[in-house]
Design an enzyme around this catalytic site. Structure first.
Site, PDB file in Angstrom:
ATOM      1  N   LYS A  77      15.411  -5.298  45.314  1.00 42.95           N
ATOM      2  CA  LYS A  77      14.001  -5.411  45.703  1.00 42.95           C
ATOM      3  C   LYS A  77      13.422  -4.036  46.006  1.00 42.95           C
ATOM      4  O   LYS A  77      14.103  -3.171  46.581  1.00 42.95           O
ATOM      5  CB  LYS A  77      13.907  -6.312  46.934  1.00 42.95           C
ATOM      6  N   SER A 152       8.297 -13.080  49.740  1.00 47.50           N
ATOM      7  CA  SER A 152       7.882 -11.857  49.095  1.00 47.50           C
ATOM      8  C   SER A 152       8.886 -11.391  48.033  1.00 47.50           C
ATOM      9  O   SER A 152       8.562 -10.504  47.243  1.00 47.50           O
ATOM     10  CB  SER A 152       7.684 -10.744  50.116  1.00 47.50           C
ATOM     11  N   SER A 176      11.254 -14.916  53.086  1.00 50.21           N
ATOM     12  CA  SER A 176      11.054 -14.238  51.806  1.00 50.21           C
ATOM     13  C   SER A 176      12.227 -14.219  50.851  1.00 50.21           C
ATOM     14  O   SER A 176      12.072 -13.758  49.727  1.00 50.21           O
ATOM     15  CB  SER A 176      10.590 -12.799  52.056  1.00 50.21           C
TER      16      SER A 176
END
Lengths: 476, 96, 482
Positions: A77, A152, A176
């Protein structure tokens, strides 16, 4: 050539000479080049680097000197730092920024011979529930391109389900990792707070953030957790509790499971989600596990508490992005003050600015007691209640999300509507407990959704063992 | 609690953000919605409850006073938007 | 001045001391002064994304040391807090400090009040925090240049109660704090280099008034004498303002070294809401009684303790003792001498006199002084034995000892400075001189006691300067009184 969807299968193929690390990486790179422009999961692909490393790992394998994760290809990420690589938290304000160091989780993965193939799109500064708040544009759910992958860690989820890599690292502050896992049919674990080092994770909310894996199998999550978990001298909050061998699952035993009544009865919970969960509950009972419906009267306070506390911490954590020391700076500012204001106003997205404003407000003189302190007190109440429940029960069971993946572009008008996406997931971040979403179900609309389990601090071994059991016995 | 224009400007100033006209109005609306949502917390009785501050149980996490880090000047200035041989260069503090 | 007698100044001081640790407060990069800009940093100091603070154990130790030295109560459970504000030399956009849980509460600094009596200025608190980088505004007209070497350097902030009543008291307070931090070895107390900094909060009120006046903060006083100057100026300025019907404005002012005055810093002053909250990245630090005791045992040489030893055990005067304890290393040197001699008074005189004068003249530190304590003790022995006079010892012999490894006695012998203490030969000289000046003897007997100098001079001439003056003086007087 098919991509392997579990590390076990990958390792078998490597052992049998059916494939090599280079071939594995080439296959993923091919999938990425074919699909990424539509899905938009990867911001940057480390093609040459990954191939070069794959060569090295192949050599090590042939020499018998390779480590635990040899052949494991991961995406990371865009809020986790990798030395000498760009990192941006999907924000314009970190445009052009190159990290001088690697996050501890990266160092640990690399020391076990993992291969990192690229960095993944996410909501800006991890603030969002649909990966629609990114400077790089939205990510699409590979299972239905009109839908979000969740957020997210949307890019992290999409990449795995689209076979662009075997697993990814995401981060979870309010759900997330788990919610995208649910929307994309993956296993997503948020470890106990302090289980995994946050050194190198771009901070959103310091007392909520945890890094965790998104995988196809529970086994892969367990293996990755083994590698990344453990005390880190660079993170003072990291726990000195010993890291278990999570991969050796406990033999099945009869469990005591609490189901939060208030979750299942909540308005807005999709009917089918509720039904399927209830049928799982029935099956668990049939299997001899003890299910009890318990009251949890704090459900409606969870998201408000989460928003007060996380935005407060975020408003401070994001102060370093000031257009002065690194990252984006507007052209020709007249003075320092203008530099701050214009750079930040231009380069932060709307959701980030909203949360900074809220966070600054709740910490400000005159409102601190009413909001910030109050929320900290509610946090204590929630943690106490959770601990109390977990004295009598092994797990707390709930849906991960009220529904399946929603449409891209839909929920943008009222910010608070989006906030309720997190209603079942924020609990674990507020209390610090570990929680996992396991992909048990497919909705009649064709989309997957998950079951969430929450357990006592540092009992990931239990949590993963039971998850594996359920996946074996109950998957549709 | 109701947020007014002045409060928006005050908070924006502390946050080093700028909202003008329609953006200011939208932020005001958004914050009001969010605060209405968050005001729910007033319904819960927290009398005598100690705020929860530390989520990790560790204490006395201290390191020895030994030099183990040094970033070169080149690396330190690598990401600077503007630099001047040895220094970070930032627009003047003094107002025009 | 009549007007200033009407008023009383109320002063509180905030002293920041940079700690002489090897590394910074929350990261392991080097803590050092004077390096090339931006060469003593690391990602944590630079405030890079994803970095986290890690607390330096030495900082706790030094803060506890200070607390013990000033008699504070040391806090058991310590927490850190964030103080949020934006500035070019503050990379994180917040400073990690202590807010509601300072590591020390109370304690005092002892000074001599305006009336000459001992006065204790109470300390409100001492807490740990980190320094910011340096901003340079005057090298480039359109830019500020920033050096982050200093960012993250550990500080302790010592806040006094507003019990200081004059610029003189303030001067002493800072001097005393400086002495203490150097004594306990936690800070080098160099105001010019910025390792010791002082801000003052100054207000005035009519004598006898209960309410405090409006206070003004004064910053940028970069030497102890400037602290005095600035406060003097500010007190006068405030009094004049009030006497002329004006009102003191609550503001921050900067000391102007060029003219000794203070200037308003209004452009920097917009009430800042620091939004303090507990630092979530640092866990609490528990300081136990055992730990405090362990540290206390290492603090055997505080100025006060040395003063008591010097006055009580060695019988030295208050004056001599105060000068001796000014600098720890000199006090230690003196102590070393006392291991080899019991003539404490002479030892003190030599240290405070000849040795200090030499160090000052050649701008040397006692650690660079070439004569060992033992050799000084030998010199003292020489005086005690009557072999050389005090003045010959501290001027001639001493000077030679600086350049030679020979003992004091050897030097005196080689130079023929061993004085004549033989009473017989001296008596002879005395008799000769007395016989030579019968009229002067008469004048002496009738009251002109000053003539003793004449006789002494003649005796010294006859003995070719080697007569023991004390003994000679005794014999001359005895002879004259006959």
């Amino acid at each position: 050539m098919n991509s392997y969807t579990s590390f076990k299968d990958t390792q078998i193929a490597l052992k049998n000479g059916k494939t090599t690390c280079v071939k594995i990486v080439e296959n993923y790179l091919k999938n990425i080049s074919e699909k990424n422009s539509d899905i938009n999961a990867f911001i940057e692909v480390f093609s040459d680097e990954a191939l070069e490393r794959a060569k090295q790992i192949d050599l090590k394998i042939s020499e018998g000197t390779s480590s635990k994760l040899a052949g494991f290809v991961l995406g990371i990420k865009d809020n986790i730092c990798i030395k000498d690589h760009k990192v941006s938290a999907s924000s314009k304000i970190l445009q052009g920024f190159t990290s001088l160091y690697s996050a501890t989780v990266i160092e640990r993965l690399l020391s076990e011979d993992a291969i990192i193939i690229g960095r993944l799109n996410c909501d800006e500064f991890a603030m969002g529930s649909g990966n629609e708040n990114s400077v790089y544009g939205s990510v699409r759910n590979p299972l239905d391109m009109t839908k979000v992958p969740g957020g997210s860690s949307g890019g992290s989820a999409a990449a795995v389900v689209a076979n662009m890599c075997l697993a990814t690292l995401g981060s979870d502050t309010g759900g997330s990792i788990r919610q995208p896992a649910s929307f994309c049919g993956l296993v997503g674990l948020k470890p106990t707070y302090s289980r995994v080092s946050r050194h190198g994770l771009i901070a959103y909310a310091s007392s909520f953030d945890q890094i965790g894996p998104l995988t196809n199998t529970v086994e892969d999550t367990a293996l990755l957790l083994e590698v990344i978990a453990g005390k880190d001298k660079m993170d003072s909050t990291s726990s000195s509790v010993q890291v278990d061998d999570y991969s050796s699952f406990i033999k099945p035993v009869k469990r005591k499971i609490a189901v939060l009544k208030d979750c299942l009865e909540r308005e807005g919970l999709d009917v089918e989600v509720k039904q399927k969960l209830e049928s799982t509950i029935q099956q668990l009972q049939d299997d001899g596990h003890e299910i009890t419906y318990v009251s949890f009267p704090y459900l409606d306070f969870l998201v408000p508490t989460y928003y007060v506390l996380t935005t407060a911490e975020a408003s401070s954590n994001l102060a370093r992005f000031d257009g002065v020391h690194y990252g984006y700076r507007i052209e020709n500012p007249e003075n320092l003050e203008d530099t701050y204001i214009d750079s930040r106003t231009t380069a932060f997205g709307d959701e980030v600015k909203r949360r900074i404003m809220l966070g600054t407000f709740v910490l400000s003189a005159g409102y601190n007691d009413e909001y910030y302190k109050k929320a900290q007190q509610v946090r204590r109440i929630v943690q106490n209640k959770t601990d109390e429940l977990l004295k009598d029960f092994d797990f707390i069971l709930s849906p991960t999300s009220p529904h399946t993946a929603f449409e891209i572009g839909k929920k943008k008008v009222d910010p608070t509507v989006m906030y309720l996406e997190d209603i079942f997931t924020v609990h674990a971040n507020i209390s610090g407990n570990p929680a996992i979403s396991i992909p048990l179900y497919t909705h009649s609309n064709g989309l997957p959704f998950g079951l969430q389990l929450l357990s006592k601090d540092f009992t990931e071994k239990d949590l993963l063992s039971f998850s594996s059991e359920i996946m074996k016995n109950f998957s549709e | 609690m109701e947020v007014n224009n002045k409060l928006i400007q005050d908070i924006a100033k502390l946050s080093k953000l700028k909202f003008e006209d329609s953006a200011a109005n939208k932020m005001k609306e958004d914050l009001n919605k969010i605060l209405a949502f968050v005001d729910k917390l007033n319904e819960i009785d927290t009398e005598g409850v100690a705020p929860l501050i530390y989520m990790s149980k560790e204490v006395n996490v201290l390191r020895a006073d030994e030099i183990t880090e040094e970033t070169s000047q080149k690396d330190a200035l690598k990401n600077a938007p503007q630099k001047d041989s040895d220094y970070f260069k930032v627009p003047t503090v003094l107002k025009k | 001045m009549n007007t200033s007698d009407k008023y009383e100044a109320v002063i509180g001081l905030e002293v920041h001391a940079q700690l002489t640790t090897k590394t910074k407060a929350y990261s392991s990069d080097e803590n050092i002064y004077g390096a090339t800009p931006n060469t003593k940093t690391c990602p944590i100091t630079l405030g890079h994304p994803g970095t986290l603070p890690v607390s330096n154990s030495k900082v706790i130790e030094y803060a506890v040391k200070m607390g013990i030295a000033v008699g504070s109560q040391i806090r058991e459970r310590n927490e850190y807090a964030r103080k949020n504000y934006f500035y070019a030399d503050l990379p994180k956009g917040y400073q990690i400090t202590q807010d509601t849980t300072p590591i020390c509460n109370g304690g005092f600094i002892e000074i001599k009040g305006e009336d000459g009596k001992e006065k204790q200025i109470e300390i409100t608190r001492i807490h740990m925090e980190e320094d910011a980088g340096k901003s340079i505004h005057d090298l480039d007209p359109f830019h500020t240049l920033v050096d982050l070497n200093r960012a993250g350097v550990p500080l302790i902030e010592i806040v006094s109660e507003p019990e200081i009543r004059s610029s003189g008291e303030a001067y002493q307070y800072v001097l005393e704090v400086r002495k203490l931090v150097r004594y306990i070895g936690i800070c080098d107390g160099n105001m010019e280099e910025g390792s010791l900094r002082c801000d003052a909060n100054i207000s005035v009120r009519l004598k006898g008034a209960e309410k405090f006046g409006i206070k003004v903060e004064v910053k940028n006083m970069n030497s102890i004498s400037n602290v005095k100057k600035a406060i003097e100026y500010e007190i006068e300025r405030q009094i004049e303002l009030i006497e002329n019907g004006g009102e003191v404005v609550h503001e921050t002012r900067s000391f102007n070294a060029a003219n000794g005055g203070t200037i308003s810093m209004r452009h920097k002053e917009e009430a800042n809401d620091y939004r303090f909250f507990p630092e979530p990245d640092l866990q609490p630090v528990i300081v136990t009684q055992e730990y405090i005791e362990k540290i206390r045992k290492t603090l055997t040489l505080l100025p006060k303790q040395l003063y008591i030893k010097f006055t009580n055990k060695f019988g030295l005067s208050d004056y001599d003792s105060i000068i001796l304890i000014e600098e720890k290393e000199i006090a230690l040197y003196f102590l070393e001498i006392t291991k080899h001699t019991k003539n404490y008074k002479t030892a003190a005189n030599i240290v405070n006199g000849a040795i200090k004068a030499h160090l000052n003249e050649f701008v040397k530190h006692i650690s660079e002084f070439s004569i060992s304590a033992i050799r000084i003790a030998e010199l003292i022995q020489l005086i005690d034995d009557g072999k050389v006079s005090n003045s010959v010892a501290t001027s001639k012999v001493f000077t030679q000892m600086l350049q030679s490894d020979l003992s004091a006695e050897e030097i005196a012998k080689n130079n023929n400075w061993i004085q004549d203490s033989d009473t017989d030969s001296l008596s002879e000289f005395v008799k000769q001189v007395i016989a030579k000046y019968p009229e002067k003897v008469e004048e002496y007997k009738s009251g002109k006691k000053g003539l003793i100098g004449l006789f002494m001079g003649e005796v010294m001439k006859l003995s070719r300067g080697k007569a023991d003056p004390k003994l000679a003086n005794q014999l001359v007087r005895a002879e004259l009184e006959k």
